[in-house]
Design an enzyme around this catalytic site. Structure first.
Site: not given
Ligand code: PMP
Length: 287
Positions: A33, A52, A101, A151, A183, A207
């Site tokens: 996503y 991305r 499935r 993601k 994070e 991410l």
């Molecule tokens: N880390 C994680 C685990 C996230 O889910 C997100 C947001 N989706 C981010 C960092 C930040 O990414 P972005 O700046 O692209 O929204």
């Protein structure tokens, strides 16, 4: 008022939108996503989110059902059809519906990926009152899988982390692995010490935030010192200030970690300045 959503080529009222129960996104979280923010009816950091998306898809051997031009057109059409001034556009690409499935990936020549987009209206998204007081966070163990750079829609643990934060009466949780912060539940984490901005280096462990890339670029352009390296939870608790970045929160100051106040316990000057620069520059470049 019912939203208009986009499902596999059609714009439909949300009540009429359908995805198969055999879709692998539903059965196996076999989907990726993106979230793009909208300010003043325009898309922020759109090329970064598209890049991305392609990276996530290619890491999972998944195709993209639409071209980049179509993707931009769909985002814009949803903004118009739903009258979005400020808000978010969610995009999900799933490996689709193979019928039965099965753990084995279906043949991409036979089973086409599915694509869904929907909007969430957030009037005044950039004027969040929380940015004036800052977030309080707790730390929790990072027990997610090893490919956090992709993601995917496997958001159960981040969702559980948010619930742990909510139960603790704070705003978010920072994920910690072997003593170092990876994070936030849905954002990248930063600390500031002696004027240096410190944030985890890019790897499979986090991410690769699109907001992170933009904020670090703006920080360097403003002659701020940036260190991309792991930092410990202890180091974070002793920092002068902290903040997080994401497409939906932009730059959000963090004023407390596990009950320990950072500095004066109010948003710090670096986070405050970076939020201003990010919003100003991103609005200017929005499409
Ligand atoms: N880390 C994680 C685990 C996230 O889910 C997100 C947001 N989706 C981010 C960092 C930040 O990414 P972005 O700046 O692209 O929204």
């Amino acid at each position: 008022m019912s939203r208009i959503v986009y499902v596999n080529g059609d714009y439909v009222p949300e009540e009429e939108a359908k995805v198969s129960v055999f879709d692998r996104g539903f059965l196996m979280a076999d989907a990726v996503y993106e979230v793009t923010s909208v300010l003043g009816g325009k898309l922020l950091d759109f090329p970064g989110h598209t890049a991305r998306l392609h990276r996530s898809l290619s890491e999972l051997d998944m195709g993209c059902p639409v071209t980049d031009e179509e993707l931009l057109a769909i985002h814009r059409e949803l903004v118009v059809r739903n009258g979005i001034v400020d808000g978010l556009i969610y995009l999900q690409v799933t490996r689709g519906n193979p019928g039965d499935r099965d753990f084995v990936f279906p043949d991409p020549a036979v089973v086409k990926p599915g694509i869904v987009l929907f909007t969430q209206s957030k009037p005044g998204l950039a004027e969040s009152p929380a940015a004036r007081t800052g977030w309080r966070v707790i730390s929790i163990p990072d027990i997610r899988w090893g490919r956090r750079d992709i993601k995917t829609v496997q958001l159960l643990y981040p969702s559980m982390g948010k619930m742990m934060a909510k139960k603790a009466g704070v705003d978010d949780a920072w994920l910690v692995e072997e003593g170092v912060v990876t994070e936030g539940t849905s954002n990248n984490a930063y600390i500031v010490k002696d004027g240096r901005i410190i944030t985890r280096n890019l790897s499979n462990d986090i991410l690769h935030g699109i907001t992170r890339a933009a904020v670090l670029r703006f920080a360097r352009e403003a002659q701020m010192t940036v260190e991309e390296r792991a930092f410990t939870l202890e180091e974070a608790k002793g920092a002068d200030e902290a903040f997080i970045t994401s497409a939906s929160a932009f730059v959000m100051p963090v004023v407390e970690i596990d009950g320990a106040k950072l500095g004066a316990g109010t948003p710090g000057p670096v986070a405050t300045r970076l939020r201003e620069i990010y919003l100003e520059e991103s609005r200017r470049a929005a499409i």
